[in-house]
Design a protein around this motif. Structure first.
Motif, PDB file in Angstrom:
ATOM      1  N   VAL A 150       0.902  -1.194  -0.042  1.00  0.00           N
ATOM      2  CA  VAL A 150      -0.073   0.008   0.118  1.00  0.00           C
ATOM      3  C   VAL A 150       0.823   1.429  -0.015  1.00  0.00           C
ATOM      4  CG1 VAL A 150      -2.013  -0.969   1.088  1.00  0.00           C
ATOM      5  CG2 VAL A 150      -0.318  -0.159   2.573  1.00  0.00           C
ATOM      6  N   LEU A 151       1.960   1.154   0.344  1.00  0.00           N
ATOM      7  CA  LEU A 151       2.880   2.485   0.391  1.00  0.00           C
ATOM      8  C   LEU A 151       3.980   2.271  -0.636  1.00  0.00           C
ATOM      9  CD1 LEU A 151       3.557   2.477   4.245  1.00  0.00           C
ATOM     10  CD2 LEU A 151       2.656   3.975   3.092  1.00  0.00           C
ATOM     11  N   ALA A 152       3.882   1.261  -1.521  1.00  0.00           N
ATOM     12  CA  ALA A 152       5.020   1.166  -2.589  1.00  0.00           C
ATOM     13  C   ALA A 152       4.741   2.139  -3.721  1.00  0.00           C
ATOM     14  CB  ALA A 152       4.624  -0.330  -3.335  1.00  0.00           C
ATOM     15  N   PHE A 153       6.007   2.421  -4.214  1.00  0.00           N
ATOM     16  CA  PHE A 153       6.370   3.525  -5.477  1.00  0.00           C
ATOM     17  C   PHE A 153       5.161   3.132  -6.641  1.00  0.00           C
ATOM     18  CE2 PHE A 153       7.855   4.567  -9.588  1.00  0.00           C
ATOM     19  CZ  PHE A 153       7.850   5.873  -9.445  1.00  0.00           C
ATOM     20  N   HIS A 154       5.008   2.070  -6.836  1.00  0.00           N
ATOM     21  CA  HIS A 154       3.987   1.611  -7.782  1.00  0.00           C
ATOM     22  C   HIS A 154       2.613   2.006  -7.757  1.00  0.00           C
ATOM     23  CE1 HIS A 154       1.560  -1.889  -6.967  1.00  0.00           C
ATOM     24  NE2 HIS A 154       2.696  -2.201  -6.275  1.00  0.00           N
ATOM     25  N   ARG A 155       2.251   2.309  -6.396  1.00  0.00           N
ATOM     26  CA  ARG A 155       0.783   2.838  -6.057  1.00  0.00           C
ATOM     27  C   ARG A 155       0.811   4.242  -6.332  1.00  0.00           C
ATOM     28  NH1 ARG A 155      -3.551  -0.095  -4.263  1.00  0.00           N
ATOM     29  NH2 ARG A 155      -2.832  -1.917  -3.452  1.00  0.00           N
ATOM     30  N   SER A 156       1.695   4.875  -6.163  1.00  0.00           N
ATOM     31  CA  SER A 156       1.877   6.438  -6.460  1.00  0.00           C
ATOM     32  C   SER A 156       2.007   6.744  -7.793  1.00  0.00           C
ATOM     33  CB  SER A 156       3.001   7.073  -5.670  1.00  0.00           C
ATOM     34  OG  SER A 156       3.053   7.013  -4.224  1.00  0.00           O
ATOM     35  N   ALA A 157       2.766   5.661  -8.573  1.00  0.00           N
ATOM     36  CA  ALA A 157       2.857   5.769  -9.952  1.00  0.00           C
ATOM     37  C   ALA A 157       1.309   5.513 -10.727  1.00  0.00           C
ATOM     38  CB  ALA A 157       3.905   5.038 -10.635  1.00  0.00           C
ATOM     39  N   ASP A 158       0.714   4.290 -10.187  1.00  0.00           N
ATOM     40  CA  ASP A 158      -0.492   3.875 -10.814  1.00  0.00           C
ATOM     41  C   ASP A 158      -1.478   4.830 -10.546  1.00  0.00           C
ATOM     42  OD1 ASP A 158       0.653   1.516 -11.584  1.00  0.00           O
ATOM     43  OD2 ASP A 158      -0.409   0.096 -10.044  1.00  0.00           O
ATOM     44  N   ILE A 159      -1.428   5.537  -9.535  1.00  0.00           N
ATOM     45  CA  ILE A 159      -2.920   6.533  -9.113  1.00  0.00           C
ATOM     46  C   ILE A 159      -2.620   7.577 -10.080  1.00  0.00           C
ATOM     47  CG2 ILE A 159      -2.066   7.988  -7.415  1.00  0.00           C
ATOM     48  CD1 ILE A 159      -5.222   5.998  -7.511  1.00  0.00           C
ATOM     49  N   MET A 160      -1.439   8.042 -10.509  1.00  0.00           N
ATOM     50  CA  MET A 160      -1.201   9.016 -11.335  1.00  0.00           C
ATOM     51  C   MET A 160      -1.612   8.758 -12.563  1.00  0.00           C
ATOM     52  SD  MET A 160       1.801  11.296 -10.884  1.00  0.00           S
ATOM     53  CE  MET A 160       2.626  12.666 -11.317  1.00  0.00           C
ATOM     54  N   LEU A 161      -1.242   7.508 -13.196  1.00  0.00           N
ATOM     55  CA  LEU A 161      -1.744   7.177 -14.385  1.00  0.00           C
ATOM     56  C   LEU A 161      -3.068   6.878 -14.447  1.00  0.00           C
ATOM     57  CD1 LEU A 161      -1.658   5.589 -16.866  1.00  0.00           C
ATOM     58  CD2 LEU A 161      -1.148   3.326 -15.524  1.00  0.00           C
ATOM     59  N   VAL A 162      -3.857   6.535 -13.270  1.00  0.00           N
ATOM     60  CA  VAL A 162      -5.418   6.296 -13.331  1.00  0.00           C
ATOM     61  C   VAL A 162      -6.020   7.770 -13.524  1.00  0.00           C
ATOM     62  CG1 VAL A 162      -7.333   6.300 -11.741  1.00  0.00           C
ATOM     63  CG2 VAL A 162      -5.341   4.440 -11.854  1.00  0.00           C
ATOM     64  N   LEU A 163      -5.324   8.803 -12.823  1.00  0.00           N
ATOM     65  CA  LEU A 163      -5.974  10.369 -12.809  1.00  0.00           C
ATOM     66  C   LEU A 163      -5.572  10.672 -14.417  1.00  0.00           C
ATOM     67  CD1 LEU A 163      -6.969  12.636 -11.604  1.00  0.00           C
ATOM     68  CD2 LEU A 163      -5.069  13.268 -10.812  1.00  0.00           C
ATOM     69  N   VAL A 164      -4.511  10.303 -15.056  1.00  0.00           N
ATOM     70  CA  VAL A 164      -4.231  10.915 -16.062  1.00  0.00           C
ATOM     71  C   VAL A 164      -5.102  10.256 -17.211  1.00  0.00           C
ATOM     72  CG1 VAL A 164      -2.318  10.818 -18.167  1.00  0.00           C
ATOM     73  CG2 VAL A 164      -1.825  11.595 -15.683  1.00  0.00           C
ATOM     74  N   ILE A 165      -5.210   8.859 -17.222  1.00  0.00           N
ATOM     75  CA  ILE A 165      -6.190   8.507 -17.918  1.00  0.00           C
ATOM     76  C   ILE A 165      -7.581   9.136 -18.222  1.00  0.00           C
ATOM     77  CG2 ILE A 165      -7.442   6.272 -18.773  1.00  0.00           C
ATOM     78  CD1 ILE A 165      -5.347   4.514 -17.735  1.00  0.00           C
ATOM     79  N   GLY A 166      -8.109   9.321 -17.060  1.00  0.00           N
ATOM     80  CA  GLY A 166      -9.473  10.041 -16.593  1.00  0.00           C
ATOM     81  C   GLY A 166      -9.289  11.456 -17.130  1.00  0.00           C
ATOM     82  N   GLY A 167      -8.050  12.073 -16.808  1.00  0.00           N
ATOM     83  CA  GLY A 167      -8.018  13.524 -16.982  1.00  0.00           C
ATOM     84  C   GLY A 167      -8.221  14.235 -15.809  1.00  0.00           C
ATOM     85  N   ALA A 168      -6.991  15.108 -15.384  1.00  0.00           N
ATOM     86  CA  ALA A 168      -6.903  15.972 -14.123  1.00  0.00           C
ATOM     87  C   ALA A 168      -7.892  17.115 -14.135  1.00  0.00           C
ATOM     88  CB  ALA A 168      -5.685  16.211 -13.915  1.00  0.00           C
ATOM     89  N   GLY A 169      -8.492  17.603 -12.970  1.00  0.00           N
ATOM     90  CA  GLY A 169      -9.033  19.123 -12.942  1.00  0.00           C
ATOM     91  C   GLY A 169     -10.566  19.020 -13.180  1.00  0.00           C
ATOM     92  N   TYR A 170     -11.138  17.925 -13.131  1.00  0.00           N
ATOM     93  CA  TYR A 170     -12.792  17.952 -13.104  1.00  0.00           C
ATOM     94  C   TYR A 170     -13.338  17.064 -12.214  1.00  0.00           C
ATOM     95  CZ  TYR A 170     -13.191  14.321 -16.576  1.00  0.00           C
ATOM     96  OH  TYR A 170     -12.760  13.136 -17.158  1.00  0.00           O
ATOM     97  N   LEU A 171     -12.557  16.528 -11.489  1.00  0.00           N
ATOM     98  CA  LEU A 171     -13.352  15.280 -10.305  1.00  0.00           C
ATOM     99  C   LEU A 171     -13.584  14.205 -10.709  1.00  0.00           C
ATOM    100  CD1 LEU A 171     -14.963  17.298  -7.751  1.00  0.00           C
ATOM    101  CD2 LEU A 171     -12.659  16.642  -7.509  1.00  0.00           C
ATOM    102  N   TYR A 172     -14.224  13.926 -12.140  1.00  0.00           N
ATOM    103  CA  TYR A 172     -14.730  12.616 -12.552  1.00  0.00           C
ATOM    104  C   TYR A 172     -13.509  11.867 -13.094  1.00  0.00           C
ATOM    105  CZ  TYR A 172     -19.439  13.301 -11.596  1.00  0.00           C
ATOM    106  OH  TYR A 172     -20.520  13.612 -10.968  1.00  0.00           O
ATOM    107  N   GLY A 173     -12.392  12.587 -13.364  1.00  0.00           N
ATOM    108  CA  GLY A 173     -11.310  11.948 -14.119  1.00  0.00           C
ATOM    109  C   GLY A 173     -10.800  10.861 -13.455  1.00  0.00           C
ATOM    110  N   GLY A 174     -10.665  10.805 -11.839  1.00  0.00           N
ATOM    111  CA  GLY A 174     -10.146   9.965 -10.875  1.00  0.00           C
ATOM    112  C   GLY A 174     -11.060   8.773 -11.157  1.00  0.00           C
ATOM    113  N   LEU A 175     -12.384   8.844 -11.158  1.00  0.00           N
ATOM    114  CA  LEU A 175     -13.515   7.806 -11.218  1.00  0.00           C
ATOM    115  C   LEU A 175     -13.398   7.074 -12.506  1.00  0.00           C
ATOM    116  CD1 LEU A 175     -16.222   9.882  -9.337  1.00  0.00           C
ATOM    117  CD2 LEU A 175     -14.629   8.090  -8.282  1.00  0.00           C
ATOM    118  N   LEU A 176     -13.396   8.048 -13.557  1.00  0.00           N
ATOM    119  CA  LEU A 176     -13.462   7.462 -14.801  1.00  0.00           C
ATOM    120  C   LEU A 176     -12.074   6.549 -15.184  1.00  0.00           C
ATOM    121  CD1 LEU A 176     -15.143  10.203 -16.998  1.00  0.00           C
ATOM    122  CD2 LEU A 176     -16.298   8.100 -16.233  1.00  0.00           C
TER     123      LEU A 176
END
Lengths: 250, 354, 284
Positions: free
Chosen positions: B259-285
């Motif tokens: 849960v603390l590993a680097f890949h968690r941080s990297a993955d979550i960034m990827l998740v946000l980037v896939i969905g798009g940052a700055g409009y809240l739904y990005g993280g969910l999508l």
């Protein structure tokens, strides 16, 4: 009456260089004062000292008679000192409506408001409308700032500062780079600023300075070289020598 | 207001109306949004056999939402957001292991603990360039990971924290092996926190965050206490991440160093980037996209799905993230259609906007 | 004690060779390239494959461990990286993390996830006693090679025309272009050499650092520490940072194995907070 803005023996040194040299300066209430000087005279440093971006090496700054030398930049804004930037410093991804709304609601202490929707307060909306009209932005309110025409961006630049409801407004070359066609509109809004706002205009453009200001201070090598009415300064041969002569070359 | 000889038009009396509506509109929920949450709720009943993965999606979505608050709204680049996620997870896990089995209590404590950690570390990310922020956030996560690894008497170390048993949610709903309670629980928490976040980002506070992201210099010149705002949002985002971590710990009843590993941080960034940052739904999508992709790709090439994730990232960046996500942002009622309706009221040039 | 110091220096030297390419791309060209370790890994695998499959001698593989990553770096720079110089750091981070993921998975696919072992030639094995200190022959070899590289790099950057052109190109690409300097070529060459050096470091370090597909992720943080802590205005900064990091890491693992990594990360945070420009950089 206390001056709207005053500096006493203000000094700023960067290493061995004296950028601001013992400047004692008064901006009277309701003044239309211009600060001119050749490139490298220290105008930018002076503004940064006034707004609190830089701390002076020695000397004092007073806002409405209150010592503001140690105040943080945002406190000075809350105390009525606002500035515009020579190069647009806007929020490209926001609309003019949001930009002005931001400044207005921030002034009313709304920035700490986490819960209410911006614009749910009547007085904020009214003020946004008033400012938008004053700066002729009503027809562009909902556009992305980065898509605005340059002249409109320049107007917004002033509008944001004005939305802080300043008692002292520092205008840093407001007309810089504005194309001839949009210039008139900009100058008209600057001329129409209410008289209870004291304005310090930093400018290169002599036409603008002469048409706008009642007093002029000339900054050379970080020090006040001379100060006087438009008459006095424009006819002063020494000013011509150090400044006006050079400005012809620009 | 002095008479104005060169104004192009007299200002219609409805300007105030327009301004108000235009501002308030962002606070309103669009049809697409309501639809989104309706579908999410429907999956509770329509996809009973997928509740385990849906639970994960809800948690990742909340985690990405929290990253969006600092990255998308405040512009802080973080490579160590897992610090808060992991901290919350361990907090909830340890609490439950020591007899405090009530899930909601665990959530609150984890949120507070993560918020405190966020508050303290926020002062580290106020200074410096993107790169220093990146390194410092990464460093904080690594330090925490190291602590969790060494303090095995409390965290279980490399073996993970075992023996967590959760009580029923609200004293009514026991966690079941199909993940139904888990999913309903995570989805509800995510939804509630989403509502709060959505409210916050359209508040004056949220507006000031966007202004800081866009231009900190000017934000200061408008009188915004930039550092204080950043501390506030960083703390808030940490609390959100902590809750996401706690949800994971509670619903899987297990916490590991992962849960603390680097890949968690990297993955979550990827998740946000896939969905798009700055409009809240990005993280969910993004969470949905990420999990679905992971599902498809790992079915196709079990061990090497990371390769395709990497490829997607590279392509995404090369093509331009904004171009892709601008389309998704139409989900929020900032859409052009409504503007056009307003445009008739005012002499506007909105039509020319691209 | 002195043996630890010696091992630490060898380790630090190795880190420097691995990271100096990053010091240039990140420090001078301001590009956050998290994928730097992938080039190091490439070099390591070139050596491992050539030795284990084709029986080439260790020394003979080293030039190739430089050349292959250098060409890969060159190709990627010309096709992909150069498009991203002007982009935000976030984009660069995402892009290079993407590359890392791809590299890790690709190597895993092609070579398997196990550690790659290489057999050092006999004359590099073992230890000798010099002045009462146990000195590993291979580590002496590393110190010698890396020491030569450091001196050569320093000379190239400070004394040659290429060095001055690089500095000009970095300071202000537009002005440099105006002076007739081919900025694109300079950047590409620098990038290729940096990647090549990383590859060489990866090959030399295979024995000490280990070599498996997760190499780029495992050592990414070390490279970044070297560059950010060392500062980027000179190459002496990263060099000193490498030595400190190397010695601290080896000593830490020896004396306080449970706290070693913890101390390093904490120190990094402290340094970055106190000296955001790096430990050895003059404040700009």
């Amino acid at each position: 009456m206390a001056a709207a803005l005053e500096t006493r023996n203000l000094v700023k040194r960067f290493g061995g260089i004296v950028a601001t040299d013992n400047v004692t300066f008064r901006l009277e209430q309701g003044a239309r004062h211009a600060l001119i000087g050749p490139n490298g005279a220290g105008k930018t440093t002076f503004i940064n000292l006034l707004t609190g971006v830089l701390a002076p090496t020695s000397g004092q700054i007073f806002l409405d008679g209150v010592d503001a030398t140690q105040m943080r930049p945002e406190s000075r804004v809350h105390r009525g000192l606002a500035r515009t930037f020579q190069i647009n410093q806007l929020f490209p991804a926001m609309t003019p409506l949001e930009t002005i709304g931001l400044a207005v609601s921030e002034r009313m202490g709304g920035g700490r408001d986490w819960w209410r929707v911006t614009g749910s307060r009547r007085e904020i909306v009214d003020e946004i409308v008033e400012i938008a009209q004053r700066f002729r932005l009503t027809d562009a309110l909902d556009e992305r700032t980065s898509n605005l025409a340059y002249g409109k961006q320049r107007l917004l630049e002033i509008a944001v500062a004005f939305a802080c409801r300043p008692r002292v407004l520092l205008l840093d070359e407001p007309a810089a780079g504005v194309p001839e066609a949009e210039r008139h509109e900009l100058l008209a809004t600057v001329a129409a600023l209410p008289r209870d706002v004291s304005v310090l205009l930093i400018e290169h453009d002599m036409d603008l300075v002469f048409s706008f200001a009642d007093r002029i201070s000339v900054l050379v090598n970080g020090a006040i070289f001379t100060e006087g009415t438009v008459e006095e300064v424009s006819t002063d041969p020494r000013v011509r020598a150090v400044y006006l002569g050079e400005s012809v070359d620009e | 207001m002095p008479a104005d000889p060169i104004a192009k038009t007299a200002v219609p009396p409805s300007t105030a109306d327009f301004v108000r509506r235009s501002l308030v509109r962002k606070g309103r929920w669009g049809v697409a949004e309501i639809g989104f949450w309706a579908v999410a709720a429907a999956t509770l009943f329509l996809l009973p056999e997928r509740h385990l993965i849906l639970n994960e999606i809800a948690i990742i979505g909340l985690f990405a939402l929290s990253l969006d608050l600092i990255l998308g709204y405040a512009g802080i680049v973080s490579l160590g957001h897992a610090a808060f996620f992991g901290f919350g997870a361990y907090m909830a896990g340890i609490l439950a292991k020591h007899g405090f089995a009530d899930p909601l209590l665990g959530l609150v404590v984890s949120a507070l603990a993560a918020a405190l950690l966020g508050f303290v570390t926020s002062f580290l990310v106020l200074r410096g360039t993107d790169l220093t922020k990146l390194m410092v956030t990464l460093g904080v996560a690594l330090v925490l990971g190291e602590i969790a690894n060494q303090a095995s008497w409390v965290t279980g170390g490399a073996d993970g924290l075992q023996g967590i048993s959760m009580g029923p949610v609200l004293g009514l709903f026991e966690f079941d092996i199909f993940g139904t309670t888990a999913y309903a629980y995570s989805l509800t928490v995510t939804f509630l926190l989403f509502i709060v976040a959505r409210r916050i980002v359209v508040s004056p506070f949220g507006l000031s965050l966007r202004s800081i992201r866009d231009n900190p210099l000017r934000a200061r010149a408008v009188g915004i206490p930039v550092n204080r705002r950043l501390v506030a949002v960083y703390t808030l985002a940490a609390a959100y991440a902590g809750v996401a971590g706690a949800l994971l710990a509670q619903t899987t009843q297990f916490v590991s160093l992962d849960v603390l590993a680097f890949h968690r941080s990297a993955d979550i960034m990827l998740v946000l980037v896939i969905g798009g940052a700055g409009y809240l739904y990005g993280g969910l999508l993004g969470a949905i996209g990420f999990k679905v992709l992971q599902d498809i790709l790992s079915a196709w090439t079990p061990q090497y799905w990371q390769f395709w994730i990497g490829l997607i990232l590279v392509v995404l960046v090369l093509v331009g993230r904004e171009r892709l996500t601008d389309k998704a942002k139409a989900l929020r009622p900032r859409s052009r259609g409504r503007l056009a309706g307003q445009a008739k009221v005012l002499p506007t040039t909105t039509a020319g906007e691209v | 004690m002195l043996t630890i110091l010696f091992d630490g220096i060898a380790y630090g030297m190795l880190l420097f060779v691995l990271a100096c390419g990053l010091a240039v791309t990140l420090g001078l060209m301001n590009f956050v390239n998290l994928a730097h370790g992938a080039f190091a890994m490439a070099g390591g695998y070139v050596t491992a494959v050539l030795m284990n499959r084709y029986g080439m001698p260790f020394l003979a593989t080293l030039p190739l461990a430089f050349i292959v990553p250098a060409f890969v770096g060159l190709a990627l720079e010309r096709t992909l990286y150069k498009q991203l110089y002007a982009r935000s750091h976030l984009d660069q981070v995402l892009f290079s993390i993407g590359l890392v993921f791809m590299a890790v998975a690709a190597v895993d696919y092609a070579m398997g996830s196990q550690q790659q072992l290489i057999q050092l030639p006999g004359w590099l094995q073992g230890r000798v006693e010099v002045l009462g200190i146990q000195v590993g022959l291979y580590r002496s070899f590393i110190i010698a090679i890396c020491g030569v590289l450091v001196v050569v790099l320093q000379l190239i950057l400070s004394k040659t025309r290429f060095g001055s052109r690089l500095r000009a190109a970095v300071d202000d690409p537009r002005v440099a272009r105006g002076l007739g300097i081919n900025v694109g070529l300079i950047f590409a060459t620098t990038f290729a050499v940096g990647s090549g050096l990383a590859g060489l470091g990866g090959a030399l370090g295979a024995e000490i650092l280990g070599l498996d597909p997760t190499f780029p992720l495992k050592f990414m943080i070390y490279f970044l520490i070297v560059v950010t802590v060392g500062g980027t205005t000179t190459i002496t900064g990263p060099f000193l940072a490498s030595l400190i990091l190397g010695i601290a890491d080896v000593a830490g693992k020896y004396y306080v194995p449970s706290l070693g990594a913890f101390i390093i990360y904490t120190l990094m945070i402290v340094v970055l907070i106190l000296r955001p420009q790096g430990l050895f950089a003059r404040a700009r």
